[in-house]
Design a protein around this motif. Structure first.
Motif, PDB file in Angstrom:
ATOM      1  N   PRO A 233      22.063  19.079 -22.330  1.00 20.04           N
ATOM      2  CA  PRO A 233      21.321  20.521 -22.396  1.00 20.04           C
ATOM      3  C   PRO A 233      20.033  20.571 -23.130  1.00 20.04           C
ATOM      4  O   PRO A 233      19.341  21.171 -22.941  1.00 20.04           O
TER       5      PRO A 233
ATOM      6  N   ASP B 264      26.766  20.861 -26.486  1.00 17.08           N
ATOM      7  CA  ASP B 264      25.886  19.989 -25.728  1.00 17.08           C
ATOM      8  C   ASP B 264      26.618  18.513 -25.177  1.00 17.08           C
ATOM      9  O   ASP B 264      26.443  18.380 -24.161  1.00 17.08           O
TER      10      ASP B 264
ATOM     11  N   ARG C 295      29.379  19.238 -22.638  1.00 13.65           N
ATOM     12  CA  ARG C 295      28.791  19.374 -21.360  1.00 13.65           C
ATOM     13  C   ARG C 295      28.235  18.134 -20.695  1.00 13.65           C
ATOM     14  O   ARG C 295      28.453  17.796 -19.546  1.00 13.65           O
TER      15      ARG C 295
ATOM     16  N   ARG D  10      21.000  28.231 -24.402  1.00 16.07           N
ATOM     17  CA  ARG D  10      21.811  27.372 -23.544  1.00 16.07           C
ATOM     18  C   ARG D  10      22.438  28.373 -22.603  1.00 16.07           C
ATOM     19  O   ARG D  10      22.611  29.565 -22.697  1.00 16.07           O
TER      20      ARG D  10
ATOM     21  N   SER E 265      25.797  28.460 -20.158  1.00 18.21           N
ATOM     22  CA  SER E 265      27.195  28.010 -20.057  1.00 18.21           C
ATOM     23  C   SER E 265      27.593  28.264 -18.860  1.00 18.21           C
ATOM     24  O   SER E 265      27.207  29.047 -17.887  1.00 18.21           O
TER      25      SER E 265
END
Length: 189
Positions: A33, A129, A132, A187, A189
């Motif tokens: 991200p 991050d 993900r 971010r 999510s």
């Protein structure tokens, strides 16, 4: 903050490290991200922060170190590079004077407690991050999320003005704490 920041930072490094050890060889080039960073660049960033911590908490300044911590810090063994750096950073942050020392950053001097808090927050967000990017469990420790959110409420505007975080992302009012925190760091999510 109800948790000792040194403990919060150590726990966050442990959580990030657990994810580093889950990275499969083919995942090092996965996008994260973080704009323009793949997994390797993200881990390299955290290793860099970890390697700066002992130096800065010991009273050295950014000019003292020059470009010695620039570039690829992972080498041929990224896991060892992370583990070694995390142990050194946690030890330095856990030191007796770490909260009260003066840390000489590029933008000015700050108390050690503020610097450790910034390291903690950066590592916590980058834990998400990394999770993900590699398809791991994205749930962050709720106690750490609350501690970060409490601190970041007062720091967010400065971070945004400095251009070091993304734009605030919209979230519904009934959103959980982690999603709200991530949105405040730019971010989705």
């Amino acid at each position: 903050m109800t948790i000792d920041i040194r403990e919060a930072y150590r726990r966050t490094l442990d959580d990030f490290g657990a994810l580093v050890h889950q990275i499969r060889p083919e995942q090092w080039e996965n996008k994260t991200p973080c704009v323009d960073w793949d997994v390797r660049a993200l881990v390299n960033h955290v290793v860099g922060e970890n390697r700066w911590a002992p130096e800065l908490l010991a009273g050295r300044s950014v000019p003292d170190l020059g470009d010695s911590l620039d570039g690829d810090l992972l080498g041929d063994d990224p896991l060892k590079a992370f583990d070694t750096s995390a142990v050194a950073a946690a030890q330095a942050a856990g030191g007796e004077r770490s909260l009260t020392c003066v840390v000489h950053l590029s933008f000015g001097d700050v108390p050690g407690e503020e610097y450790i808090t910034e390291l903690f927050a950066d590592a916590l967000i980058h834990t998400w991050d990394l999770a993900r990017a590699i398809g791991a469990d994205e749930r962050l420790d709720p106690e750490l999320v609350e501690a970060c959110a409490a601190w970041f409420a007062g720091a967010e505007e400065g971070y945004r003005q400095a251009g070091v975080i993304g734009e605030q992302q919209p979230v519904p009012s009934d959103t959980d704490s982690q999603t709200r925190l991530l949105a405040s760091w730019g971010r989705r999510s």
